[in-house]
Design a protein around this motif. Structure first.
Motif, mmCIF file in Angstrom:
data_model
loop_
_atom_site.group_PDB
_atom_site.id
_atom_site.type_symbol
_atom_site.label_atom_id
_atom_site.label_comp_id
_atom_site.label_asym_id
_atom_site.label_seq_id
_atom_site.Cartn_x
_atom_site.Cartn_y
_atom_site.Cartn_z
ATOM 1 N N VAL A 182 14.103 9.870 -11.574
ATOM 2 C CA VAL A 182 13.856 8.754 -10.672
ATOM 3 C C VAL A 182 13.004 7.732 -11.409
ATOM 4 N N GLY A 183 13.464 6.491 -11.416
ATOM 5 C CA GLY A 183 12.667 5.404 -11.994
ATOM 6 C C GLY A 183 12.030 4.629 -10.851
ATOM 7 N N MET A 184 10.720 4.477 -10.922
ATOM 8 C CA MET A 184 10.027 3.743 -9.840
ATOM 9 C C MET A 184 9.118 2.701 -10.469
ATOM 10 N N TYR A 185 9.314 1.454 -10.072
ATOM 11 C CA TYR A 185 8.469 0.365 -10.584
ATOM 12 C C TYR A 185 7.688 -0.228 -9.420
ATOM 13 N N VAL A 186 6.370 -0.284 -9.572
ATOM 14 C CA VAL A 186 5.527 -0.874 -8.524
ATOM 15 C C VAL A 186 4.721 -2.013 -9.138
ATOM 16 N N CYS A 187 4.762 -3.163 -8.480
ATOM 17 C CA CYS A 187 4.001 -4.312 -8.988
ATOM 18 C C CYS A 187 2.517 -3.995 -8.879
ATOM 19 N N GLY A 188 1.837 -4.080 -9.992
ATOM 20 C CA GLY A 188 0.420 -3.711 -10.040
ATOM 21 C C GLY A 188 -0.494 -4.888 -9.716
ATOM 22 N N PRO A 189 -1.787 -4.712 -9.951
ATOM 23 C CA PRO A 189 -2.738 -5.751 -9.548
ATOM 24 C C PRO A 189 -2.815 -6.895 -10.556
ATOM 25 N N THR A 190 -3.274 -8.032 -10.063
ATOM 26 C CA THR A 190 -3.586 -9.154 -10.936
ATOM 27 C C THR A 190 -5.082 -9.027 -11.226
ATOM 28 N N VAL A 191 -5.410 -8.719 -12.475
ATOM 29 C CA VAL A 191 -6.778 -8.258 -12.761
ATOM 30 C C VAL A 191 -7.730 -9.395 -13.147
ATOM 31 N N TYR A 192 -7.834 -10.386 -12.262
ATOM 32 C CA TYR A 192 -8.823 -11.441 -12.522
ATOM 33 C C TYR A 192 -10.005 -11.319 -11.563
ATOM 34 N N SER A 193 -9.942 -10.320 -10.661
ATOM 35 C CA SER A 193 -11.073 -10.078 -9.748
ATOM 36 C C SER A 193 -10.960 -8.643 -9.241
ATOM 37 N N ASP A 194 -11.979 -8.216 -8.465
ATOM 38 C CA ASP A 194 -11.978 -6.843 -7.955
ATOM 39 C C ASP A 194 -10.820 -6.611 -6.988
ATOM 40 N N VAL A 195 -10.271 -5.397 -6.987
ATOM 41 C CA VAL A 195 -9.261 -5.079 -5.967
ATOM 42 C C VAL A 195 -9.980 -4.861 -4.634
ATOM 43 N N HIS A 196 -9.381 -5.354 -3.568
ATOM 44 C CA HIS A 196 -9.962 -5.108 -2.246
ATOM 45 C C HIS A 196 -9.249 -3.933 -1.590
ATOM 46 N N LEU A 197 -9.721 -3.588 -0.409
ATOM 47 C CA LEU A 197 -9.198 -2.402 0.259
ATOM 48 C C LEU A 197 -7.699 -2.525 0.579
ATOM 49 N N GLY A 198 -7.257 -3.766 0.842
ATOM 50 C CA GLY A 198 -5.832 -4.008 1.130
ATOM 51 C C GLY A 198 -4.983 -3.641 -0.078
ATOM 52 N N ASN A 199 -5.380 -4.142 -1.255
ATOM 53 C CA ASN A 199 -4.645 -3.790 -2.480
ATOM 54 C C ASN A 199 -4.616 -2.274 -2.625
ATOM 55 N N ALA A 200 -5.784 -1.651 -2.409
ATOM 56 C CA ALA A 200 -5.878 -0.198 -2.587
ATOM 57 C C ALA A 200 -4.907 0.504 -1.641
ATOM 58 N N ARG A 201 -4.752 -0.026 -0.431
ATOM 59 C CA ARG A 201 -3.839 0.625 0.520
ATOM 60 C C ARG A 201 -2.420 0.681 -0.056
ATOM 61 N N THR A 202 -1.977 -0.430 -0.659
ATOM 62 C CA THR A 202 -0.626 -0.434 -1.224
ATOM 63 C C THR A 202 -0.489 0.634 -2.307
ATOM 64 N N PHE A 203 -1.500 0.754 -3.164
ATOM 65 C CA PHE A 203 -1.377 1.734 -4.252
ATOM 66 C C PHE A 203 -1.516 3.178 -3.753
ATOM 67 N N VAL A 204 -2.288 3.373 -2.700
ATOM 68 C CA VAL A 204 -2.370 4.713 -2.093
ATOM 69 C C VAL A 204 -1.015 5.048 -1.445
ATOM 70 N N SER A 205 -0.377 4.064 -0.816
ATOM 71 C CA SER A 205 0.938 4.318 -0.195
ATOM 72 C C SER A 205 1.955 4.752 -1.254
ATOM 73 N N PHE A 206 1.959 4.037 -2.397
ATOM 74 C CA PHE A 206 2.919 4.443 -3.428
ATOM 75 C C PHE A 206 2.521 5.762 -4.085
ATOM 76 N N ASP A 207 1.252 6.086 -4.050
ATOM 77 C CA ASP A 207 0.825 7.394 -4.557
ATOM 78 C C ASP A 207 1.406 8.502 -3.672
ATOM 79 N N LEU A 208 1.419 8.258 -2.369
ATOM 80 C CA LEU A 208 2.003 9.249 -1.449
ATOM 81 C C LEU A 208 3.494 9.428 -1.760
ATOM 82 N N ILE A 209 4.170 8.299 -1.967
ATOM 83 C CA ILE A 209 5.616 8.339 -2.261
ATOM 84 C C ILE A 209 5.850 9.081 -3.587
#
Ligand code: AMP
Ligand code: ZN
Length: 490
Positions: free
Chosen positions: A28-55
């Motif tokens: 399975v190939g899975m591509y997830v758009c990552g963060p734009t690293v010019y500032s701290d990630v907020h909780l919303g960004n973290a939610r997206t990455f936690v969701s894909f971690d579950l998947i």
């Protein structure tokens, strides 16, 4: 029958739930758009990455061989969606008097630290936009050769008009092209592009622009969308299984990625497009620009005006998993407090398992049926809230057995333990991060109890009471007996 055969996922592209059949099973190939690293990630960004971690975790659990690619956007992201404004990295670098790459390094490390605290698994590959400039240039060259892009004064634009004559530009979101056109700013005399929906693949750098590379067209930098097309095709091929990101990316970033891929090699890049819904605060999407972003650290420490107290990373992860990844999740103190109570109950039940002694003659329980329900929940588009509800059935069962109201035989007991381990730790990615789970706590508690014993011997009851009360306030209860003092989590 293999457990792998029942998974159904919601595909943004077809707007339906579809049976999950990988292009090249079991890979399975899975591509997830990552963060734009010019500032701290907020909780919303973290939610997206936690969701894909579950998947990701569930796909691994089902036995798929997943190559999970999650990029780091460290160049080419302008402030406006339509190729306007400053480059976010250059702007921040000038503001903080740092090199752009110092900005990138600082916030990449911060991002990794947040995701480590949330117990997410690292991706298989984490490519950066700046590390793939050659690939992006090669892709742009082919798109120009194929007739879907044009150069003006060193900047290259994607020709949406031309593309739309042959392909459905709005296939992902099903919007009407005319509406999109109407809602986009008219071109002015200063615009270089031919059509108002055209977007930049390569941008000529202004003299003050810090991040720049040579290309056949100019010294410049890539547009944001082309990086994901170039990196996904490099590591996963021209047609792979899952492409994901937050819902806010579908309308522009992913729409343009699909167009670029088709203009490049005539195929749409991914079979399943998956989008996570937004974390909101009082119903408004949490975002850097809206200024309503919580830093995960603020949530852990409780140092934020909207918070009553701090919550551990695993409590926050549990809070996130209690909502389906396609539903919005509204942030509130009450919801977090409820999540904290629920998570404690779950952990407490797991720790009770160590105290249960199976009885030889107990009647068999219906664990197979309950296990099937857990799988059915996750197979239905990764329905973690439903899985958690099923796990609370196990919690009830464990409590009843522990209270001596029901008995369990050895075989069922082993099965029950295994099920809790698999679903709570491997699939949901939770762990016990309460202080009592820390290896040092036993030793620390011995020291505190000794000091309290001495205080009592010296008749300093005020000090000994204070120690008991303050421990109580952080969830630790002391029990004094004649010979010793025991402690436990409340
Ligand atoms: P960014 O760093 O802004 O490119 O965002 C990184 C990821 O976080 C993207 O997939 C966004 O869609 C996602 N994202 C941004 N805001 C939120 C939010 N409030 N809730 C959930 N995901 C979000
Ligand atoms: Zn992307």
């Amino acid at each position: 029958m293999s457990k792998r055969n029942n998974l159904v996922v919601y595909n943004t592209l077809s707007r339906e739930k579809e049976k999950f059949v990988p292009v090249n099973d079991p890979f399975v190939g899975m591509y997830v758009c990552g963060p734009t690293v010019y500032s701290d990630v907020h909780l919303g960004n973290a939610r997206t990455f936690v969701s894909f971690d579950l998947i990701y975790r569930y796909l691994l659990h089902l036995g798929y061989k997943v190559r999970y690619v999650r990029n780091i956007t460290d160049a080419g992201h302008l402030e406006g969606d339509r190729d306007e404004g400053d480059d976010k990295f250059s702007k921040k670098a000038k503001l903080e008097k740092l090199e752009p790459m110092e900005i990138v390094q600082r916030y990449t490390l911060g991002f990794h630290e947040v995701l480590r605290q949330f117990n997410t698994l690292p991706p298989s590959i984490e490519p950066t936009a700046t590390g793939h400039i050659c690939e992006q240039i090669e892709m742009i060259k082919t798109i120009i050769e194929n007739g879907y892009a044009y150069e003006v004064n060193g900047t290259v634009y994607f020709d949406v008009n031309k593309f739309s004559k042959e392909y459905d530009y709005t296939i992902l979101t099903n919007r009407k092209l005319e509406d999109l056109f109407e809602n986009t700013r008219e071109l002015s005399g200063q615009d270089e592009k031919k059509g108002r929906l055209d977007f930049a693949l390569w941008i000529k750098a202004k003299p003050e622009h810090l991040m720049r590379w040579p290309s056949p067209w100019s010294w410049g930098f890539p547009g944001w969308h082309i990086e994901c097309s170039a990196m996904s095709s490099k590591y996963l091929g021209d047609y792979f299984d899952i492409h994901g990101g937050g819902m806010d990316l579908a309308a522009t970033h992913h729409t343009n990625e699909i167009a670029q891929a088709q203009a490049f090699c005539r195929t749409q890049p991914a079979k399943y497009w998956m989008h996570t819904n937004m974390l909101t605060v009082n119903g408004t999407r949490m975002s850097k620009s809206a200024g309503n972003g919580f830093l995960p650290q603020e949530l852990f420490s409780g140092e934020h005006p909207l918070l009553n107290k701090g919550y551990s990373p695993m409590t926050v992860r549990f809070f996130m998993l209690q909502a389906h990844y396609r539903s919005t999740l509204d942030f509130s103190n009450d919801a977090l407090e409820a999540a904290e109570r629920g998570f404690k109950r779950l952990l407490n039940a797991i720790s009770l398992l160590d105290k249960i002694i199976p009885s030889e003659n107990a009647e068999p329980l219906d664990l197979k049926e309950r296990e099937e329900k857990c799988y059915a929940a996750m197979d239905d588009d990764f329905n973690s809230p439903l899985l958690i509800a099923e796990l609370f059935e196990f919690v009830r069962l464990i409590n009843t057995i522990h209270d001596g109201k029901e008995a369990i035989n050895k075989e069922d007991f082993d099965e029950l333990k295994e099920l809790m381990n698999v679903f709570v730790y491997s699939v949901l990615g939770l762990k016990d991060d309460s202080i009592a789970a820390d290896d040092n706590v036993e030793d620390l508690m011995k020291i505190i109890i000794n000091i309290r014993d001495e205080a009592k011997k010296n008749k300093n009851y005020a000090a000994s009471d204070r120690i008991r009360e303050e421990l109580n306030a952080i969830g630790i209860q002391l029990k004094d007996s004649r010979d010793e003092t025991l402690w436990n989590k409340i």
